[in-house]
Design a protein around this motif. Structure first.
Motif, PDB file in Angstrom:
ATOM      1  N   GLN A 116       0.453  -0.844   0.252  1.00  0.00           N
ATOM      2  CA  GLN A 116       0.023   0.075   0.133  1.00  0.00           C
ATOM      3  C   GLN A 116       0.756   1.495  -0.192  1.00  0.00           C
ATOM      4  O   GLN A 116       1.661   1.029   0.516  1.00  0.00           O
ATOM      5  CB  GLN A 116      -1.176   0.059   0.766  1.00  0.00           C
ATOM      6  N   VAL A 117       0.617   2.164  -0.385  1.00  0.00           N
ATOM      7  CA  VAL A 117       1.109   3.436  -0.854  1.00  0.00           C
ATOM      8  C   VAL A 117       0.047   4.762  -0.551  1.00  0.00           C
ATOM      9  O   VAL A 117      -0.746   5.464  -0.719  1.00  0.00           O
ATOM     10  CB  VAL A 117       1.685   3.800  -2.771  1.00  0.00           C
ATOM     11  N   ARG A 136       3.594  -3.177  -6.508  1.00  0.00           N
ATOM     12  CA  ARG A 136       3.701  -4.647  -6.739  1.00  0.00           C
ATOM     13  C   ARG A 136       5.206  -4.832  -7.204  1.00  0.00           C
ATOM     14  O   ARG A 136       5.523  -3.826  -8.500  1.00  0.00           O
ATOM     15  CB  ARG A 136       2.353  -4.999  -7.756  1.00  0.00           C
ATOM     16  N   VAL A 137       5.379  -6.393  -7.225  1.00  0.00           N
ATOM     17  CA  VAL A 137       7.135  -5.565  -7.636  1.00  0.00           C
ATOM     18  C   VAL A 137       6.980  -6.886  -8.388  1.00  0.00           C
ATOM     19  O   VAL A 137       6.511  -7.776  -9.482  1.00  0.00           O
ATOM     20  CB  VAL A 137       7.831  -6.916  -6.278  1.00  0.00           C
ATOM     21  N   VAL A 138       7.829  -6.422 -10.175  1.00  0.00           N
ATOM     22  CA  VAL A 138       7.395  -6.591 -11.411  1.00  0.00           C
ATOM     23  C   VAL A 138       9.130  -8.260 -10.913  1.00  0.00           C
ATOM     24  O   VAL A 138      10.077  -7.405 -10.818  1.00  0.00           O
ATOM     25  CB  VAL A 138       7.807  -5.545 -12.413  1.00  0.00           C
ATOM     26  N   PRO A 139       8.839  -9.643 -11.287  1.00  0.00           N
ATOM     27  CA  PRO A 139       9.785 -10.164 -11.272  1.00  0.00           C
ATOM     28  C   PRO A 139      10.795  -9.811 -12.747  1.00  0.00           C
ATOM     29  O   PRO A 139      10.519  -9.375 -14.026  1.00  0.00           O
ATOM     30  CB  PRO A 139       9.220 -11.349 -11.479  1.00  0.00           C
ATOM     31  N   VAL A 140      12.524  -9.605 -12.366  1.00  0.00           N
ATOM     32  CA  VAL A 140      14.172  -9.629 -13.214  1.00  0.00           C
ATOM     33  C   VAL A 140      14.275 -10.469 -13.209  1.00  0.00           C
ATOM     34  O   VAL A 140      14.865 -11.553 -12.179  1.00  0.00           O
ATOM     35  CB  VAL A 140      14.307  -8.215 -12.799  1.00  0.00           C
ATOM     36  N   ALA A 141      14.277 -11.770 -14.723  1.00  0.00           N
ATOM     37  CA  ALA A 141      14.991 -12.977 -14.967  1.00  0.00           C
ATOM     38  C   ALA A 141      16.049 -12.450 -14.278  1.00  0.00           C
ATOM     39  O   ALA A 141      17.256 -11.840 -14.751  1.00  0.00           O
ATOM     40  CB  ALA A 141      15.024 -12.757 -16.526  1.00  0.00           C
ATOM     41  N   GLY A 147      14.986  -4.355  -7.728  1.00  0.00           N
ATOM     42  CA  GLY A 147      13.974  -2.925  -6.967  1.00  0.00           C
ATOM     43  C   GLY A 147      13.389  -2.784  -8.091  1.00  0.00           C
ATOM     44  O   GLY A 147      13.084  -1.346  -8.293  1.00  0.00           O
ATOM     45  N   ARG A 148      12.539  -3.283  -8.861  1.00  0.00           N
ATOM     46  CA  ARG A 148      11.670  -2.832 -10.002  1.00  0.00           C
ATOM     47  C   ARG A 148      10.278  -3.064  -9.315  1.00  0.00           C
ATOM     48  O   ARG A 148       9.799  -3.882  -9.352  1.00  0.00           O
ATOM     49  CB  ARG A 148      12.282  -3.930 -10.727  1.00  0.00           C
ATOM     50  N   LEU A 149       9.385  -2.106  -9.378  1.00  0.00           N
ATOM     51  CA  LEU A 149       8.035  -2.139  -9.032  1.00  0.00           C
ATOM     52  C   LEU A 149       6.827  -1.357 -10.065  1.00  0.00           C
ATOM     53  O   LEU A 149       7.731  -0.261 -10.818  1.00  0.00           O
ATOM     54  CB  LEU A 149       8.147  -1.535  -7.385  1.00  0.00           C
ATOM     55  N   GLU A 150       6.232  -1.364  -9.613  1.00  0.00           N
ATOM     56  CA  GLU A 150       4.467  -1.024 -10.583  1.00  0.00           C
ATOM     57  C   GLU A 150       3.715  -0.244  -9.473  1.00  0.00           C
ATOM     58  O   GLU A 150       3.619  -0.751  -7.918  1.00  0.00           O
ATOM     59  CB  GLU A 150       3.561  -1.634 -12.065  1.00  0.00           C
ATOM     60  N   LEU A 161      -5.952  -3.056 -16.223  1.00  0.00           N
ATOM     61  CA  LEU A 161      -5.528  -1.949 -17.479  1.00  0.00           C
ATOM     62  C   LEU A 161      -3.394  -1.414 -17.011  1.00  0.00           C
ATOM     63  O   LEU A 161      -3.395  -1.621 -16.230  1.00  0.00           O
ATOM     64  CB  LEU A 161      -6.393  -0.912 -17.479  1.00  0.00           C
ATOM     65  N   PRO A 162      -2.601  -2.313 -18.169  1.00  0.00           N
ATOM     66  CA  PRO A 162      -1.345  -2.443 -18.654  1.00  0.00           C
ATOM     67  C   PRO A 162      -1.376  -0.368 -17.861  1.00  0.00           C
ATOM     68  O   PRO A 162      -0.198   0.139 -17.264  1.00  0.00           O
ATOM     69  CB  PRO A 162      -1.107  -2.592 -18.838  1.00  0.00           C
ATOM     70  N   MET A 163      -1.908  -0.098 -18.612  1.00  0.00           N
ATOM     71  CA  MET A 163      -2.237   1.875 -18.227  1.00  0.00           C
ATOM     72  C   MET A 163      -2.077   2.231 -17.001  1.00  0.00           C
ATOM     73  O   MET A 163      -1.789   3.459 -16.997  1.00  0.00           O
ATOM     74  CB  MET A 163      -3.072   2.267 -19.463  1.00  0.00           C
ATOM     75  N   VAL A 164      -2.440   1.898 -16.577  1.00  0.00           N
ATOM     76  CA  VAL A 164      -2.879   2.404 -14.683  1.00  0.00           C
ATOM     77  C   VAL A 164      -1.664   2.302 -13.629  1.00  0.00           C
ATOM     78  O   VAL A 164      -1.835   2.665 -12.976  1.00  0.00           O
ATOM     79  CB  VAL A 164      -3.930   1.877 -14.716  1.00  0.00           C
ATOM     80  N   TRP A 165      -0.885   1.094 -14.608  1.00  0.00           N
ATOM     81  CA  TRP A 165       0.567   1.115 -13.288  1.00  0.00           C
ATOM     82  C   TRP A 165       1.957   2.066 -14.795  1.00  0.00           C
ATOM     83  O   TRP A 165       1.742   1.895 -15.147  1.00  0.00           O
ATOM     84  CB  TRP A 165       0.523  -0.717 -13.751  1.00  0.00           C
ATOM     85  N   GLY A 166       2.682   2.565 -13.391  1.00  0.00           N
ATOM     86  CA  GLY A 166       3.680   3.271 -12.991  1.00  0.00           C
ATOM     87  C   GLY A 166       4.649   3.472 -12.907  1.00  0.00           C
ATOM     88  O   GLY A 166       4.759   2.568 -11.865  1.00  0.00           O
ATOM     89  N   ASP A 167       6.078   3.252 -13.665  1.00  0.00           N
ATOM     90  CA  ASP A 167       7.402   2.389 -13.383  1.00  0.00           C
ATOM     91  C   ASP A 167       7.683   2.930 -12.061  1.00  0.00           C
ATOM     92  O   ASP A 167       7.467   4.146 -11.561  1.00  0.00           O
ATOM     93  CB  ASP A 167       8.453   2.398 -13.829  1.00  0.00           C
TER      94      ASP A 167
END
Length: 226
Positions: A116-117, A136-141, A147-150, A161-167
């Protein structure tokens, strides 16, 4: 009347020069050579043009057209990263235009693995402005715990919807989880965060210098609460 005799015009075939195998073959050979040489020259010219375009250094300020992809910190312990962070600097963005004073971001891990933010800032009239979102955490191979989240501030029913998530990429983080540099891969957004309400000027400048080395335009940075 005397009858005039008409003389037939010589036929085109009669006026045509006799066929010469050697002359014709030589002409065809010359044309073929010119075509091949011209084609090779054109190919070389196009290749040189492509190479020149690929080697352009960029605009007048010398900034490269192609920049290396950003790397994130790995691993990041989300439990340690949780809590309140104080914004020290940022690149201007439309969703913080109303912020005129201190800005904080609080991260609260949830049982389902989401975070929660809670973003909060002071408006010019002295009141607070708040925004509640989800990260949410974005898995990185090959990079467990990268530390890559959206982050999403839209309603939960729009989460598909992908467009509602920001890097939200953690680009730099000290061992004690006291100072963090956060940005986006397109280098349009940047934040310097710290646990302390005010970061020492030298420490802040070190973060901005590092961001500049990554290709962020730190000349446009807004210093928060200074």
């Amino acid at each position: 009347m005397p009858c005039r005799r008409r003389t037939a015009a010589p036929s085109a075939a009669a006026n045509r020069a006799p066929f010469d195998d050697r002359r014709t073959s030589a002409a065809i050979g010359t044309l073929a050579t010119a075509f091949v040489v011209g084609g090779v020259a054109t190919w070389i010219a196009l290749g040189a043009g492509r190479t020149a375009r690929a080697q352009l250094v960029g605009p007048a300020d010398g900034a490269p057209l192609m920049r290396a992809p950003l790397q994130v910190v790995a691993p990041v312990d989300i439990q340690r990263y949780a809590g309140i962070w104080h914004e020290q600097a940022r690149l201007p963005n439309r969703f913080q235009k109303q912020c005129a004073g201190p800005v904080t971001a609080e991260y609260l891990p949830q049982p389902d693995g989401m975070v929660q933010v809670l973003n909060r800032c002071v408006r010019p009239d002295g009141n607070f402005d708040e925004a509640v979102g989800t990260a949410r955490v974005v898995p990185v191979a090959g990079q467990p715990g990268a530390g890559r989240l959206e982050v999403r501030f839209a309603p939960s029913w729009l989460g598909w919807l992908p467009m509602v998530w920001g890097d939200y990429w953690i680009l730099k983080l000290d061992r004690d989880y006291q100072v963090a540099l956060v940005g986006t891969p397109d280098r349009e957004y940047l934040w310097v965060l710290s646990r302390a309400p005010r970061l020492e000027d030298d420490a802040l400048q070190a973060e901005l210098d590092y961001a500049a080395s990554l290709g962020f335009d730190t000349s446009k940075v807004v210093l928060t609460g200074r």
